[in-house]
Design a protein around this motif. Structure first.
Motif, PDB file in Angstrom:
ATOM      1  N   ASP A  40       0.814  -1.224   0.000  1.00 53.39           N
ATOM      2  CA  ASP A  40       0.000   0.000   0.000  1.00 53.39           C
ATOM      3  C   ASP A  40       0.842   1.267   0.000  1.00 53.39           C
ATOM      4  N   GLY A  41       1.828   1.358   0.877  1.00 49.09           N
ATOM      5  CA  GLY A  41       2.647   2.564   0.976  1.00 49.09           C
ATOM      6  C   GLY A  41       3.477   2.819  -0.270  1.00 49.09           C
ATOM      7  N   VAL A  42       3.958   1.744  -0.911  1.00 45.39           N
ATOM      8  CA  VAL A  42       4.737   1.904  -2.139  1.00 45.39           C
ATOM      9  C   VAL A  42       3.827   2.399  -3.259  1.00 45.39           C
ATOM     10  N   ARG A  43       2.677   1.772  -3.394  1.00 45.31           N
ATOM     11  CA  ARG A  43       1.750   2.165  -4.464  1.00 45.31           C
ATOM     12  C   ARG A  43       1.239   3.592  -4.276  1.00 45.31           C
ATOM     13  N   VAL A  52       9.208  -6.970   1.230  1.00 45.60           N
ATOM     14  CA  VAL A  52       7.913  -7.632   1.276  1.00 45.60           C
ATOM     15  C   VAL A  52       8.080  -9.141   1.260  1.00 45.60           C
ATOM     16  N   ARG A  53       7.019  -9.826   1.664  1.00 44.56           N
ATOM     17  CA  ARG A  53       7.006 -11.287   1.571  1.00 44.56           C
ATOM     18  C   ARG A  53       6.296 -11.645   0.268  1.00 44.56           C
ATOM     19  N   LEU A  54       7.009 -12.322  -0.612  1.00 46.94           N
ATOM     20  CA  LEU A  54       6.486 -12.705  -1.918  1.00 46.94           C
ATOM     21  C   LEU A  54       5.598 -13.937  -1.796  1.00 46.94           C
ATOM     22  N   PRO A  55       4.684 -14.141  -2.724  1.00 43.69           N
ATOM     23  CA  PRO A  55       4.463 -13.385  -3.949  1.00 43.69           C
ATOM     24  C   PRO A  55       3.600 -12.146  -3.695  1.00 43.69           C
ATOM     25  N   VAL A  56       3.768 -11.161  -4.568  1.00 42.45           N
ATOM     26  CA  VAL A  56       2.955  -9.950  -4.547  1.00 42.45           C
ATOM     27  C   VAL A  56       2.556  -9.619  -5.975  1.00 42.45           C
ATOM     28  N   ASP A  57       1.555  -8.765  -6.117  1.00 41.70           N
ATOM     29  CA  ASP A  57       1.160  -8.263  -7.431  1.00 41.70           C
ATOM     30  C   ASP A  57       2.241  -7.289  -7.892  1.00 41.70           C
ATOM     31  N   ARG A  58       2.977  -7.654  -8.920  1.00 45.95           N
ATOM     32  CA  ARG A  58       4.119  -6.860  -9.374  1.00 45.95           C
ATOM     33  C   ARG A  58       3.748  -5.815 -10.422  1.00 45.95           C
ATOM     34  N   ASP A  59       2.473  -5.627 -10.677  1.00 48.65           N
ATOM     35  CA  ASP A  59       2.044  -4.653 -11.673  1.00 48.65           C
ATOM     36  C   ASP A  59       2.627  -3.282 -11.349  1.00 48.65           C
ATOM     37  N   ALA A  60       3.379  -2.707 -12.295  1.00 42.59           N
ATOM     38  CA  ALA A  60       4.009  -1.382 -12.192  1.00 42.59           C
ATOM     39  C   ALA A  60       5.101  -1.326 -11.115  1.00 42.59           C
ATOM     40  N   VAL A 166      10.667  -4.244  -3.313  1.00 36.63           N
ATOM     41  CA  VAL A 166       9.858  -3.691  -4.400  1.00 36.63           C
ATOM     42  C   VAL A 166       9.901  -2.169  -4.379  1.00 36.63           C
ATOM     43  N   TRP A 167       9.740  -1.596  -5.577  1.00 36.71           N
ATOM     44  CA  TRP A 167       9.605  -0.147  -5.717  1.00 36.71           C
ATOM     45  C   TRP A 167       8.904   0.112  -7.046  1.00 36.71           C
ATOM     46  N   ARG A 168       8.297   1.278  -7.151  1.00 38.16           N
ATOM     47  CA  ARG A 168       7.523   1.607  -8.345  1.00 38.16           C
ATOM     48  C   ARG A 168       8.445   1.831  -9.551  1.00 38.16           C
ATOM     49  N   ILE A 169       8.038   1.310 -10.691  1.00 34.80           N
ATOM     50  CA  ILE A 169       8.804   1.485 -11.926  1.00 34.80           C
ATOM     51  C   ILE A 169       8.949   2.959 -12.255  1.00 34.80           C
ATOM     52  N   ASP A 170       7.884   3.739 -12.029  1.00 33.84           N
ATOM     53  CA  ASP A 170       7.939   5.161 -12.365  1.00 33.84           C
ATOM     54  C   ASP A 170       8.698   5.986 -11.326  1.00 33.84           C
ATOM     55  N   ALA A 171       9.216   5.338 -10.292  1.00 31.04           N
ATOM     56  CA  ALA A 171       9.991   6.047  -9.264  1.00 31.04           C
ATOM     57  C   ALA A 171      11.405   5.485  -9.152  1.00 31.04           C
ATOM     58  N   ASP A 172      11.874   4.886 -10.236  1.00 28.18           N
ATOM     59  CA  ASP A 172      13.217   4.311 -10.257  1.00 28.18           C
ATOM     60  C   ASP A 172      14.218   5.436 -10.481  1.00 28.18           C
ATOM     61  N   ASP A 173      15.086   5.657  -9.505  1.00 21.12           N
ATOM     62  CA  ASP A 173      16.051   6.741  -9.613  1.00 21.12           C
ATOM     63  C   ASP A 173      17.375   6.313  -8.984  1.00 21.12           C
ATOM     64  N   GLU A 174      18.313   7.243  -8.914  1.00 16.55           N
ATOM     65  CA  GLU A 174      19.634   6.938  -8.378  1.00 16.55           C
ATOM     66  C   GLU A 174      19.563   6.439  -6.940  1.00 16.55           C
ATOM     67  N   ARG A 175      18.699   7.067  -6.116  1.00 16.81           N
ATOM     68  CA  ARG A 175      18.602   6.652  -4.705  1.00 16.81           C
ATOM     69  C   ARG A 175      18.111   5.217  -4.598  1.00 16.81           C
ATOM     70  N   THR A 176      17.042   4.895  -5.331  1.00 15.14           N
ATOM     71  CA  THR A 176      16.522   3.527  -5.237  1.00 15.14           C
ATOM     72  C   THR A 176      17.551   2.531  -5.750  1.00 15.14           C
ATOM     73  N   GLN A 177      18.243   2.871  -6.830  1.00 12.53           N
ATOM     74  CA  GLN A 177      19.257   1.961  -7.363  1.00 12.53           C
ATOM     75  C   GLN A 177      20.424   1.793  -6.395  1.00 12.53           C
TER      76      GLN A 177
END
Length: 193
Positions: A40-43, A52-60, A166-177
């Protein structure tokens, strides 16, 4: 800008948080999350990433598998499970038991089950400590709620649970990497790869 990382019960982000603090000036905030709400907080954007404990919905979402952990049965110290070999039990050994908390796999014993009220893992361990039923949990969660009046044994024919980042695809940046690099064990001077 603070990197906000959630972590599900049982995940242990401390060593990665230490490495982050040694390498980066930006603060890191760790936030516990429940398994039911682990995405929830990531989305919503309240968290940048979550363990997170997998499996999760990996959409986006990007997802990196980190490690597996055994699943264990927890029972009262006087329960038959206590007499089992420390190497573990099989689900077939548990078919006549009361499962006080539904298992994520959907497995249920063959015995007629009581209508247990919804409860947390801590409540489930307290219930089995009183001599009523069993609960199957990831080993780290069982350890977190461990007590002297319960025993744990690995359930050898259940697949392990997996912790992932997990992290959002649209929030992929230097910090997350950079944080991904830390959890994957890259050194401070290594490049992404």
């Amino acid at each position: 800008m603070t990197l906000r990382v959630g972590f599900v019960t049982g995940a242990t982000p401390d060593k990665w948080a230490r490495a982050w603090r040694e390498r980066r000036r930006e603060p890191l905030a760790l936030t516990p999350v429940t398994e039911d709400e682990q995405l929830d907080g990531v989305r919503s954007g309240e968290l940048d990433m979550a363990l997170v404990r997998l499996p999760v919905d990996r959409d986006a979402l990007h997802c990196v598998r980190l490690y597996d952990e055994l699943q264990v049965v927890v029972a009262g110290r006087d329960h038959l499970v206590a007499a089992a070999d420390a190497e573990g039990v099989m689900l077939a050994d548990l078919v006549d038991e009361q499962l006080v908390l539904p298992h994520v796999s959907g497995w249920t014993p063959q015995a007629d089950q009581l209508a247990w009220p919804p409860m947390s893992a801590a409540d489930a361990v307290e219930t089995v400590a009183a001599g009523t039923g069993i609960v199957i949990l990831p080993m780290s969660v069982a350890r977190l709620h461990g007590r002297k009046d319960v025993v744990t044994r690995p359930v050898t024919d259940l697949d392990p649970t997996t912790i992932g980042l997990v992290w959002r695809i649209d929030a992929d940046d230097e910090r997350t990497q950079d944080f991904v690099g830390i959890v994957k064990g890259r050194g401070a001077n290594s490049t992404r790869g």
